[in-house]
Design an enzyme around this catalytic site. Structure first.
Site, short mmCIF file in Angstrom:
data_model
loop_
_atom_site.label_atom_id
_atom_site.label_comp_id
_atom_site.label_asym_id
_atom_site.label_seq_id
_atom_site.Cartn_x
_atom_site.Cartn_y
_atom_site.Cartn_z
N GLY A 1 0.83 -1.20 0.00
CA GLY A 1 0.00 0.00 0.00
C GLY A 1 0.86 1.24 0.00
O GLY A 1 2.08 1.16 -0.04
N CYS A 2 0.20 2.40 0.00
CA CYS A 2 0.91 3.67 -0.03
C CYS A 2 0.63 4.48 1.22
O CYS A 2 -0.52 4.65 1.61
CB CYS A 2 0.44 4.51 -1.22
SG CYS A 2 0.87 3.81 -2.81
N THR A 3 1.68 4.98 1.84
CA THR A 3 1.52 6.00 2.85
C THR A 3 2.05 7.28 2.22
O THR A 3 2.57 7.25 1.11
CB THR A 3 2.33 5.68 4.11
OG1 THR A 3 3.70 5.63 3.74
CG2 THR A 3 1.92 4.36 4.71
#
Lengths: 233, 152
Positions: B39-41
């Site tokens: 995922g992306c932070t």
């Protein structure tokens, strides 16, 4: 001309962010909080000031479907794009089109200015009844243009105003209305509030799912998603 | 310094790993909630694990409650050659005090906390990181491991 519009949009975003900073004191809308925002909120004296904002995205599927899947996502995020390109179509044919689940996309534009611009532009497309067409176009662009999944190209113009306009023209939007909507920054504060609301709800990264009552962080494989769905159907 | 709780768990290939296997070596044992969560932070888009660099200094072993099959699929899908141990009844996760109530939108549930432990060659926990923030975690571990190794 484009530059000026870009600057205006930038200034409006800056102003909105500034207002939010004032409103939330030291809790700077979660953008700079590395740790869980739930924790940050609970440690913060202003934690009672929770931002609530209603997503304007149309729900996919039958309103009477038993299970709701919410996806918090960002248009710049390559894993969100992978979900949209590979997993959502399977979900649609197996569960959404058969009225078992309904699906809602919720903006969590956490990756910077162009995340905000693109989400606001999608709302402008929604004004013309073409939300999903535009949404799919944005994710197609993300999957094609932002490079290696682990090292995406962020905030470098893929979702500049000029490009957002060109994608709008690809999906056949009325460009006068679209430009008007974009130039007025009609949805920017809504989208910025959505980012705040998402981080306050504990969304630290995207994609983030709530399948019925089960949260799932990150991009699930289709089989994992299926097992989470089946457990609740 | 406390002794690290023992474990005897299968990896993604079905092979059993126990704590004793790592005697005489530095071990970074980390607990994570679930396989398959890229995922992306704001800071990065990744698997939230940067194990390769740490492996130069220590053995690195991940533990989650996912099944052996899930670990196998996960490591194949993303071409990972890390050791991922399966703890489906979360007994080892609990022994390391990493099975905790979590809260999401007012709902409570039990799940694995993102905790990391550095275990020295004598089998003792010499450093623990609780509620890991993945963004600078690898750098932090590398720095601490380097210091710990130099004073061992």
């Amino acid at each position: 001309m484009q530059d000026n519009e870009q600057k205006t949009l930038g200034r409006i975003i800056t102003l909105v962010v500034f207002i939010l900073i004032i409103a939330f004191g030291s809790y700077v809308i979660g953008f700079d909080q590395g740790k869980s925002s739930v924790k940050s909120t609970s440690n913060n004296k202003n934690s009672s000031q929770t931002v609530t904002v209603k997503s304007l995205t149309p729900i996919l599927g039958s309103p009477s479907a038993k299970l709701l899947i919410k996806e918090y996502a960002d248009y710049q995020c390559p894993y969100c794009s992978e979900f949209n390109q590979t997993i959502l179509p399977q979900l649609e044919s197996d569960y959404i089109n058969t009225n078992k689940i309904k699906f809602q996309f919720i903006n969590a534009p956490l990756l910077g200015d162009e995340s905000v611009y693109s989400a606001a532009a999608a709302y402008c497309a929604n004004d013309q009844g073409k939300y999903w067409q535009y949404h799919n176009e944005l994710y197609l662009i993300t999957s094609q243009k932002n490079g290696d999944e682990s090292h995406p190209v962020l905030n470098k113009g893929i979702f500049s105003q000029a490009n957002l306009e060109s994608y709008a023209s690809t999906v056949g939007l009325n460009m006068n209305l679209f430009d008007q909507c974009l130039n007025s920054s009609k949805y920017v504060s809504t989208v910025v509030n959505e980012a705040t609301a998402a981080t306050q709800a504990g969304v630290n990264g995207t994609p983030y799912f709530i399948i019925g009552n089960q949260p799932y962080e990150g991009l699930p494989s289709y089989s994992i998603l299926q097992s989470l769905i089946q457990a609740q159907l | 310094m406390k002794l690290a709780p023992n474990f005897n768990l299968q990896d993604q290939t079905g092979k059993l790993h126990k704590l004793d296997d790592y005697k005489g070596k530095w071990l970074v044992l980390y607990f994570y909630p679930k396989d398959d969560t890229p995922g992306c932070t704001k800071e990065a888009c990744n698997f939230r694990d940067a194990r390769a660099d740490i492996e130069k200094l220590a053995a690195v072993v991940g533990v989650s409650k996912d099944s052996v099959a899930s670990h196998k699929k996960f490591s194949e899908k993303y071409h990972l050659n890390f050791t991922l141990l399966s703890d489906p009844d979360h007994s080892v996760i609990e022994a390391y005090d990493s099975w905790k109530p979590k809260k999401f939108m007012g709902k409570e549930y039990l799940g694995t906390s993102r905790n990391t432990f550095i275990i020295n060659p004598d089998g003792k926990i010499v450093k623990e990181y609780l509620g890991v923030d993945p963004k600078n975690h690898a750098d932090e571990i590398i720095k601490d491991l380097t210091d710990l190794r130099s004073t061992f």
